[in-house]
Design a protein around this motif. Sequence first.
Motif: not given
Length: 62
Positions: A40-49
Amino acid sequence: MTNKQRLMYSILIALTVLAIMLGLSHLQNSGVITEETFKYIAVSVAVLVVVINGFMRRKVKP
């Protein structure tokens, strides 16, 4: 924002994302966070980038 500034920010963002992912990987291996939380955190970071990159692309002046 010029293309040079965008390039510098992109490199900074890439290094930050790398540090975040390495930190999350370490936390997961230590047992602090679960694999599900890591995902969940990795996907959130990717979307934010992606959002930040799109915003910066619009701010570049020709």
